[in-house]
Design an enzyme around this catalytic site. Structure first.
Site, PDB file in Angstrom:
ATOM      1  N   GLY A 299      -4.048  11.679  11.260  1.00 20.22           N
ATOM      2  CA  GLY A 299      -3.064  11.245  10.420  1.00 20.22           C
ATOM      3  C   GLY A 299      -3.225  11.232   8.898  1.00 20.22           C
ATOM      4  O   GLY A 299      -2.234  10.640   8.220  1.00 20.22           O
ATOM      5  N   ASP A 300      -4.258  12.004   8.518  1.00 16.02           N
ATOM      6  CA  ASP A 300      -4.253  12.397   7.214  1.00 16.02           C
ATOM      7  C   ASP A 300      -3.189  13.089   6.538  1.00 16.02           C
ATOM      8  O   ASP A 300      -2.379  13.768   7.147  1.00 16.02           O
ATOM      9  CB  ASP A 300      -5.527  13.202   6.659  1.00 16.02           C
ATOM     10  CG  ASP A 300      -6.753  12.211   6.062  1.00 16.02           C
ATOM     11  OD1 ASP A 300      -6.504  11.241   5.620  1.00 16.02           O
ATOM     12  OD2 ASP A 300      -8.007  12.748   5.798  1.00 16.02           O
TER      13      ASP A 300
ATOM     14  N   TYR B  55      -1.608  -0.451  10.570  1.00 19.82           N
ATOM     15  CA  TYR B  55      -2.015  -1.061   9.262  1.00 19.82           C
ATOM     16  C   TYR B  55      -0.758  -0.974   8.315  1.00 19.82           C
ATOM     17  O   TYR B  55      -0.286  -2.177   7.685  1.00 19.82           O
ATOM     18  CB  TYR B  55      -3.335  -0.760   8.587  1.00 19.82           C
ATOM     19  CG  TYR B  55      -3.359  -0.897   7.127  1.00 19.82           C
ATOM     20  CD1 TYR B  55      -3.608  -2.268   6.718  1.00 19.82           C
ATOM     21  CD2 TYR B  55      -3.474   0.105   6.107  1.00 19.82           C
ATOM     22  CE1 TYR B  55      -3.733  -2.525   5.405  1.00 19.82           C
ATOM     23  CE2 TYR B  55      -3.481  -0.255   4.721  1.00 19.82           C
ATOM     24  CZ  TYR B  55      -3.692  -1.515   4.492  1.00 19.82           C
ATOM     25  OH  TYR B  55      -3.754  -1.856   3.007  1.00 19.82           O
TER      26      TYR B  55
ATOM     27  N   LYS C  76       1.934  -3.832   6.570  1.00 17.18           N
ATOM     28  CA  LYS C  76       2.388  -4.100   5.097  1.00 17.18           C
ATOM     29  C   LYS C  76       4.028  -3.712   4.952  1.00 17.18           C
ATOM     30  O   LYS C  76       4.460  -4.485   4.232  1.00 17.18           O
ATOM     31  CB  LYS C  76       1.615  -2.854   4.337  1.00 17.18           C
ATOM     32  CG  LYS C  76       0.182  -2.955   4.165  1.00 17.18           C
ATOM     33  CD  LYS C  76      -0.218  -4.353   3.388  1.00 17.18           C
ATOM     34  CE  LYS C  76      -1.504  -4.501   3.334  1.00 17.18           C
ATOM     35  NZ  LYS C  76      -1.935  -5.879   2.752  1.00 17.18           N
TER      36      LYS C  76
ATOM     37  N   SER D  59       0.773  -1.195  -0.045  1.00 20.70           N
ATOM     38  CA  SER D  59      -0.240   0.020   0.025  1.00 20.70           C
ATOM     39  C   SER D  59       0.950   1.293   0.106  1.00 20.70           C
ATOM     40  O   SER D  59       1.924   1.320   0.500  1.00 20.70           O
ATOM     41  CB  SER D  59      -0.760   0.092   1.319  1.00 20.70           C
ATOM     42  OG  SER D  59      -1.376   1.280   1.655  1.00 20.70           O
TER      43      SER D  59
HETATM   44  P1  NAD Z   1     -10.944  -6.554   0.959  1.00 20.54           P
HETATM   45  O1  NAD Z   1     -11.143  -6.662   2.547  1.00 20.54           O
HETATM   46  O2  NAD Z   1     -12.120  -6.610   0.173  1.00 20.54           O
HETATM   47  O3  NAD Z   1     -10.245  -8.024   0.569  1.00 20.54           O
HETATM   48  C1  NAD Z   1      -9.379  -8.771   1.224  1.00 20.54           C
HETATM   49  C2  NAD Z   1      -9.901 -10.063   1.408  1.00 20.54           C
HETATM   50  O4  NAD Z   1      -8.955 -11.019   2.306  1.00 20.54           O
HETATM   51  C3  NAD Z   1     -11.258 -10.308   2.158  1.00 20.54           C
HETATM   52  O5  NAD Z   1     -12.069 -11.103   1.284  1.00 20.54           O
HETATM   53  C4  NAD Z   1     -10.987 -10.956   3.365  1.00 20.54           C
HETATM   54  O6  NAD Z   1     -12.088 -11.646   3.700  1.00 20.54           O
HETATM   55  C5  NAD Z   1      -9.740 -11.843   3.081  1.00 20.54           C
HETATM   56  N1  NAD Z   1      -9.007 -12.204   4.433  1.00 20.54           N
HETATM   57  C6  NAD Z   1      -8.548 -11.189   5.332  1.00 20.54           C
HETATM   58  N2  NAD Z   1      -7.933 -11.863   6.194  1.00 20.54           N
HETATM   59  C7  NAD Z   1      -7.773 -13.213   5.726  1.00 20.54           C
HETATM   60  C8  NAD Z   1      -7.261 -14.376   6.259  1.00 20.54           C
HETATM   61  N3  NAD Z   1      -6.558 -14.430   7.418  1.00 20.54           N
HETATM   62  N4  NAD Z   1      -6.999 -15.622   5.547  1.00 20.54           N
HETATM   63  C9  NAD Z   1      -7.989 -15.681   4.415  1.00 20.54           C
HETATM   64  N5  NAD Z   1      -8.482 -14.306   3.880  1.00 20.54           N
HETATM   65  C10 NAD Z   1      -8.646 -13.342   4.608  1.00 20.54           C
HETATM   66  O7  NAD Z   1      -9.752  -5.635   0.561  1.00 20.54           O
HETATM   67  P2  NAD Z   1      -9.144  -5.094  -0.698  1.00 20.54           P
HETATM   68  O8  NAD Z   1      -9.512  -3.631  -0.958  1.00 20.54           O
HETATM   69  O9  NAD Z   1      -9.675  -6.175  -1.826  1.00 20.54           O
HETATM   70  O10 NAD Z   1      -7.820  -5.360  -0.579  1.00 20.54           O
HETATM   71  C11 NAD Z   1      -7.018  -6.293  -0.784  1.00 20.54           C
HETATM   72  C12 NAD Z   1      -5.552  -6.072  -0.465  1.00 20.54           C
HETATM   73  O11 NAD Z   1      -4.920  -4.954  -0.772  1.00 20.54           O
HETATM   74  C13 NAD Z   1      -5.450  -6.284   1.170  1.00 20.54           C
HETATM   75  O12 NAD Z   1      -4.223  -6.892   1.695  1.00 20.54           O
HETATM   76  C14 NAD Z   1      -5.168  -4.707   1.367  1.00 20.54           C
HETATM   77  O13 NAD Z   1      -4.674  -4.540   2.750  1.00 20.54           O
HETATM   78  C15 NAD Z   1      -4.761  -4.248   0.157  1.00 20.54           C
HETATM   79  N6  NAD Z   1      -4.813  -2.747  -0.228  1.00 20.54           N
HETATM   80  C16 NAD Z   1      -6.118  -2.167  -0.274  1.00 20.54           C
HETATM   81  C17 NAD Z   1      -6.081  -0.952  -0.658  1.00 20.54           C
HETATM   82  C18 NAD Z   1      -7.724  -0.330  -0.901  1.00 20.54           C
HETATM   83  O14 NAD Z   1      -7.679   0.871  -0.955  1.00 20.54           O
HETATM   84  N7  NAD Z   1      -8.600  -1.125  -1.111  1.00 20.54           N
HETATM   85  C19 NAD Z   1      -5.304   0.095  -0.687  1.00 20.54           C
HETATM   86  C20 NAD Z   1      -3.737  -0.720  -0.704  1.00 20.54           C
HETATM   87  C21 NAD Z   1      -3.625  -2.070  -0.165  1.00 20.54           C
HETATM   88  N1  UDP Z   2     -12.250  11.927   2.985  1.00 19.51           N
HETATM   89  C1  UDP Z   2     -13.152  12.526   3.330  1.00 19.51           C
HETATM   90  N2  UDP Z   2     -14.235  12.123   4.077  1.00 19.51           N
HETATM   91  C2  UDP Z   2     -14.351  10.696   4.260  1.00 19.51           C
HETATM   92  C3  UDP Z   2     -13.371   9.766   3.850  1.00 19.51           C
HETATM   93  C4  UDP Z   2     -12.327  10.476   3.044  1.00 19.51           C
HETATM   94  O1  UDP Z   2     -13.154  13.881   3.458  1.00 19.51           O
HETATM   95  O2  UDP Z   2     -15.417  10.230   4.686  1.00 19.51           O
HETATM   96  C5  UDP Z   2     -11.076  12.516   2.452  1.00 19.51           C
HETATM   97  C6  UDP Z   2      -9.878  12.075   3.175  1.00 19.51           C
HETATM   98  O3  UDP Z   2      -9.474  12.863   4.170  1.00 19.51           O
HETATM   99  C7  UDP Z   2      -8.549  12.138   1.995  1.00 19.51           C
HETATM  100  C8  UDP Z   2      -9.325  11.542   0.863  1.00 19.51           C
HETATM  101  O4  UDP Z   2     -10.755  11.897   1.055  1.00 19.51           O
HETATM  102  O5  UDP Z   2      -8.303  13.317   1.662  1.00 19.51           O
HETATM  103  C9  UDP Z   2      -9.322  10.058   0.572  1.00 19.51           C
HETATM  104  O6  UDP Z   2      -9.465   9.316   1.558  1.00 19.51           O
HETATM  105  P1  UDP Z   2      -9.665   7.647   1.799  1.00 19.51           P
HETATM  106  O7  UDP Z   2      -9.773   7.356   3.176  1.00 19.51           O
HETATM  107  O8  UDP Z   2     -10.396   7.257   0.771  1.00 19.51           O
HETATM  108  O9  UDP Z   2      -7.923   7.210   1.255  1.00 19.51           O
HETATM  109  P2  UDP Z   2      -6.916   7.520   2.000  1.00 19.51           P
HETATM  110  O10 UDP Z   2      -6.735   8.620   2.816  1.00 19.51           O
HETATM  111  O11 UDP Z   2      -6.905   6.259   2.756  1.00 19.51           O
HETATM  112  O12 UDP Z   2      -5.688   7.708   1.076  1.00 19.51           O
END
Ligand code: NAD
Ligand code: UDP
Length: 351
Positions: free
Chosen positions: A308-309, A161, A165, A137
């Site tokens: 933390g933003d 979190y 990562k 991430s």
């Molecule tokens: P999501 O929660 O939709 O998908 C994650 C999946 O992993 C879920 O289906 C959950 O049930 C499964 N899971 C969690 N812990 C598990 C375990 N111990 N064993 C088996 N399954 C498990 O999230 P997503 O948005 O699809 O994200 C996928 C990955 O990408 C995650 O690792 C997340 O941290 C990372 N990520 C997501 C974002 C985002 O904005 N969505 C951004 C950066 C990184």
């Molecule tokens: N944000 C907001 N209201 C919300 C959720 C997010 O104003 O209810 C803003 C947040 O401050 C950031 C942007 O939207 O500037 C994206 O936030 P998000 O949580 O989607 O992503 P991240 O900050 O984790 O990159």
């Protein structure tokens, strides 16, 4: 045809990536505990292909289970080997992803994300499966004055979190240093994935209430939430609201297939890659585009900054583009259109 394991494949990004991988001739074994997803996403993927007269019974196998359960993972790898289609690579999505929850329960996050990953890598090693694409991430980066962050920027996550990562990235780097003749590793550092598959059959459906901007905008548009609370109007940005690098989830999905192809076709190596579009969009700009493309009003109010933003987070994505033969193709209009289409067709997600 290569068999790959997709952990967390029922989730938001994993399910979209499954579609791309099947379309590109991979056979998939998906494992998911469904802690934050529904197994129905897998049924929807089957339906999507059935609509094109493609039967996935041999190409997509789903197993409910937890990656922290070593016996479960051993069984998955052993059965695939017995069936003469050993797992050749892993796309590792499984993990918990809420920054807010990670402050409330850091131990759960370390246990699930780090111990879970360690267990997976141990089982991979024992089956001589040494190729992994890991969902990292942009949260791993520390605060920077750079306009956009490249992969050499300082790693200094400011929440548990992000720390999990960074820890898994470190673990993978250590594994690579010790077995550099074997392991092929790509840490994909995602920026802000939004949108949904254009069919409207699959999309983002968290089990809990969402914290991210885009799903909240969709809920305001659908009438579930009264308004959007914008966190801060005095950031040093174009209009005072936070700027992020939004990427269509199907472009993000494609980056996984490209990373996988790249790893499998090249020498063992260790890669960190930013996956974003390289373009920044403010909260107000995103609301405007969403309203224009979907012809709806999004009411909002300004409130305090979220702890933390950061003001601006934008990817320098040059390395991924040059190396992977990948390029994001969809724009913010596509993201808003497809994301809202999913929400409209599935107001209660998969329920
Ligand atoms: P999501 O929660 O939709 O998908 C994650 C999946 O992993 C879920 O289906 C959950 O049930 C499964 N899971 C969690 N812990 C598990 C375990 N111990 N064993 C088996 N399954 C498990 O999230 P997503 O948005 O699809 O994200 C996928 C990955 O990408 C995650 O690792 C997340 O941290 C990372 N990520 C997501 C974002 C985002 O904005 N969505 C951004 C950066 C990184
Ligand atoms: N944000 C907001 N209201 C919300 C959720 C997010 O104003 O209810 C803003 C947040 O401050 C950031 C942007 O939207 O500037 C994206 O936030 P998000 O949580 O989607 O992503 P991240 O900050 O984790 O990159």
């Amino acid at each position: 045809m290569k068999t790959v394991l997709v952990t967390g494949g029922a989730g938001f990004i994993g399910s979209h990536t499954c579609i791309n991988l099947i379309e590109n001739n991979y056979r998939l074994i998906v494992v998911d505990s469904n802690i934050n997803s529904s197994p129905k996403s897998i049924e929807r993927i089957r339906q999507l292909f059935k609509n094109k007269s493609i039967d996935l019974s041999d190409l997509l196998n789903f197993f409910h289970g937890d990656i922290r359960d070593k016996n479960f993972l051993n069984q998955i790898f052993a059965n695939a080997k017995k069936d003469k289609s050993p797992i050749e690579a892993v796309l590792h999505f499984a993990g918990l992803k809420s920054v807010e929850d990670s402050f409330k329960d850091p131990m759960l996050y370390w246990e699930n994300n780090v111990v879970g990953s360690l267990t997976l890598f141990e089982v991979m090693q024992s089956f001589n499966c040494n190729t992994v694409v890991f969902s990292s991430s942009a949260t791993v980066y520390g605060i920077t004055s750079q306009k956009s962050v490249d992969e050499s920027s300082v790693i200094n996550p400011n929440n548990p979190y992000g720390q999990t990562k960074a820890a898994v990235e470190n673990l993978l780097e250590g594994i690579f240093k010790s077995y550099s003749d074997k392991w092929r590793i790509a840490n994909l550092r995602y920026f802000n994935p939004i949108g949904a598959h254009e069919s409207g059959l699959i999309g983002e459906d968290p089990n809990d209430k969402p914290n991210n901007l885009f799903p909240i905008i969709c809920r305001v548009a659908g009438g579930t939430y009264k308004n959007l609370k914008i966190f801060g109007r005095d950031w040093p940005t174009i209009d005072g609201t936070g700027v992020r690098d939004y990427i269509h989830v199907m472009d993000l999905a494609d980056s996984h297939r490209c990373a996988l192809d790249f790893l499998l076709n090249n020498q063992p190596q260790f890669l960190n890659l930013n996956i974003g579009t390289g373009k920044g969009t403010s909260v107000l700009e995103l609301i405007q585009i969403f309203s224009d493309v979907n012809e709806c009003d999004i009411s909002y109010e300004f409130c305090e900054r979220r702890p933390g933003d950061l003001p601006v987070v934008i990817a320098n994505n040059r390395k991924a583009i040059e190396l992977l033969n990948w390029c994001p193709k969809k724009n913010l209009y596509d993201m808003c259109l497809d994301g809202w289409n999913w929400q409209k067709l599935n107001p209660n997600g998969y329920k």
